[in-house]
Enzyme design. Structure first.
Site, PDB file in Angstrom:
ATOM      1  N   UNK A  17       6.725   1.940  12.410  1.00 15.26           N
ATOM      2  CA  UNK A  17       6.419   2.740  13.730  1.00 15.26           C
ATOM      3  C   UNK A  17       6.022   4.259  12.737  1.00 15.26           C
ATOM      4  O   UNK A  17       5.570   5.020  13.498  1.00 15.26           O
ATOM      5  CB  UNK A  17       7.652   2.953  14.648  1.00 15.26           C
ATOM      6  N   ALA A  49       4.996   9.698  29.050  1.00 12.83           N
ATOM      7  CA  ALA A  49       5.178   8.890  27.440  1.00 12.83           C
ATOM      8  C   ALA A  49       6.335   8.119  27.527  1.00 12.83           C
ATOM      9  O   ALA A  49       7.126   8.076  26.812  1.00 12.83           O
ATOM     10  CB  ALA A  49       5.358  10.285  26.481  1.00 12.83           C
ATOM     11  N   HIS A 140      -4.067 -12.778  20.426  1.00 14.82           N
ATOM     12  CA  HIS A 140      -5.628 -12.578  19.826  1.00 14.82           C
ATOM     13  C   HIS A 140      -5.346 -12.118  18.541  1.00 14.82           C
ATOM     14  O   HIS A 140      -4.459 -11.512  17.990  1.00 14.82           O
ATOM     15  CB  HIS A 140      -6.223 -11.713  20.704  1.00 14.82           C
ATOM     16  CG  HIS A 140      -7.623 -11.498  20.306  1.00 14.82           C
ATOM     17  ND1 HIS A 140      -8.755 -12.321  20.777  1.00 14.82           N
ATOM     18  CD2 HIS A 140      -8.158 -10.404  19.734  1.00 14.82           C
ATOM     19  CE1 HIS A 140      -9.768 -11.881  20.336  1.00 14.82           C
ATOM     20  NE2 HIS A 140      -9.699 -10.606  19.462  1.00 14.82           N
TER      21      HIS A 140
END
Length: 347
Positions: A17, A49, A140
């Site tokens: 992160u 947020a 994907h």
């Protein structure tokens, strides 16, 4: 001669992160002059947020949708996949929901690393999904310069139980479910300074599921919840304060950290994301020592839940956490919005 083990962190410029775009830059990116599309069923969008989007199905149930992905924060491919998936699933728990399905997102340098490494990454993600009681239902992949992995996760929740980060109340006490310092320990490891007795501490913390959030959501006195990740404790607390029109006090002497954190700070093992975080929101925070800044702005990967609890419900929430083997600890309190620009005061 035995082959040297692959160290995934050598193939990425960022870690976990800590790869997040800084809050200041992100604000510029998300700013738009286009007319906002209004959907009355979208209960939570990107205005505050929050950790995930929430959509009301109209039958008392809401769908939670989120995505999260990043570059390696550990060298082991399986652990990287497990951590990335745990971190993505956490957003569902942070809203108080129950995950039902995960979809993988994989970027991989196929001309640099063998496909078997990617297979181990995906297996780590699959393992975390199984821990959360969901299937890794698809995904994907793209050929990319650096390894990237994460999930798009779908969850469900009773509409009335959604825990927004903008619904906190003045007077609530603030509690955390995990110690801080993940970014510091992983930086120490990358610099070759991590002591043998501290090996694996950050990985264990990052792999701990935040599933307790689903139970916290059943307590009406839990007014807001978020997971502490790339913006550090102060960054995510500021999001709660600004979304709820409040200010906060953080009790620095009550903050729990992983073993060795303060020693590694003294050795300069502070990730670059810490400085970027402070540059983005430091003007909203009271005076900090350098050590406080390093801990409170430390980017967490798959960090703990930050929970705002009304005082009369604190013991109930502590008992729920204790039954789940979680050492909940107090980090501060919320108060009416300050007239100054300081959103969070650190004592």
């Amino acid at each position: 001669m035995a082959e040297e083990p692959i160290r995934l962190t050598q193939y990425s410029h960022g870690a976990g992160u800590g790869c997040k775009i800084s809050p200041k830059v992100l604000g510029t990116i998300l700013h738009s002059e286009l007319e906002k599309f209004y959907d009355p069923n979208l209960l939570v969008g990107n205005e505050t947020a929050d950790d995930a989007a929430v959509y009301d199905l109209g039958n008392g149930t809401a769908i939670i949708s989120t995505t999260d992905f990043f570059m390696p924060i550990v060298d082991d491919p399986f652990d990287f996949g497990r951590i990335a998936a745990t971190n993505a699933i956490s957003d569902i728990f942070a809203m108080g929901g129950k995950p039902i399905m995960g979809i993988a997102i994989l970027g991989f340098p196929t001309n640099v690393l063998p496909a078997e490494v990617a297979q181990k990454i995906v297996d780590g993600g699959r393992f975390a999904c199984h821990q959360a009681g969901i299937a890794l239902a698809g995904g994907h992949s793209i050929d990319s310069p650096e390894p990237i992995f994460g999930l798009a996760v779908t969850g469900v929740i009773d509409t009335e139980k959604v825990k927004r980060n903008a619904s906190a109340k003045s007077g609530c006490k603030l509690y955390m479910t995990k110690p801080l310092g993940i970014g510091i320990l992983t930086t120490a490891e990358k610099k070759g300074k991590l002591k043998p007795e501290h090996q694996g501490l950050a990985t264990a913390a990052m792999c701990q599921m935040n599933s307790i959030g689903s139970q916290f959501s059943q307590v009406d006195g839990v007014t807001a919840m978020t997971d502490v990740t790339g913006f550090g404790l102060l960054g995510h607390l500021i999001e709660i304060c600004e979304g709820s029109n409040l200010s906060a006090v953080v009790f620095s002497d009550k903050i729990k950290t992983l073993d060795g954190v303060k020693d590694y700070i003294a050795q300069g093992c502070v990730p670059g994301g810490t400085g970027r975080n402070f540059d983005s929101y430091g003007h909203k925070v009271g005076v900090l020592t350098e050590e406080q800044k390093a801990i409170l702005c430390d980017p967490q990967t798959s960090g703990g839940l930050l929970v705002a609890i009304e005082p009369n419900c604190v013991q109930t929430v502590i008992d729920i956490a204790k039954d789940a083997g979680i050492d909940l600890y107090e980090v501060g309190k919320l108060k009416p919005k300050s007239e100054s620009d300081i959103v969070v005061e650190v004592k």
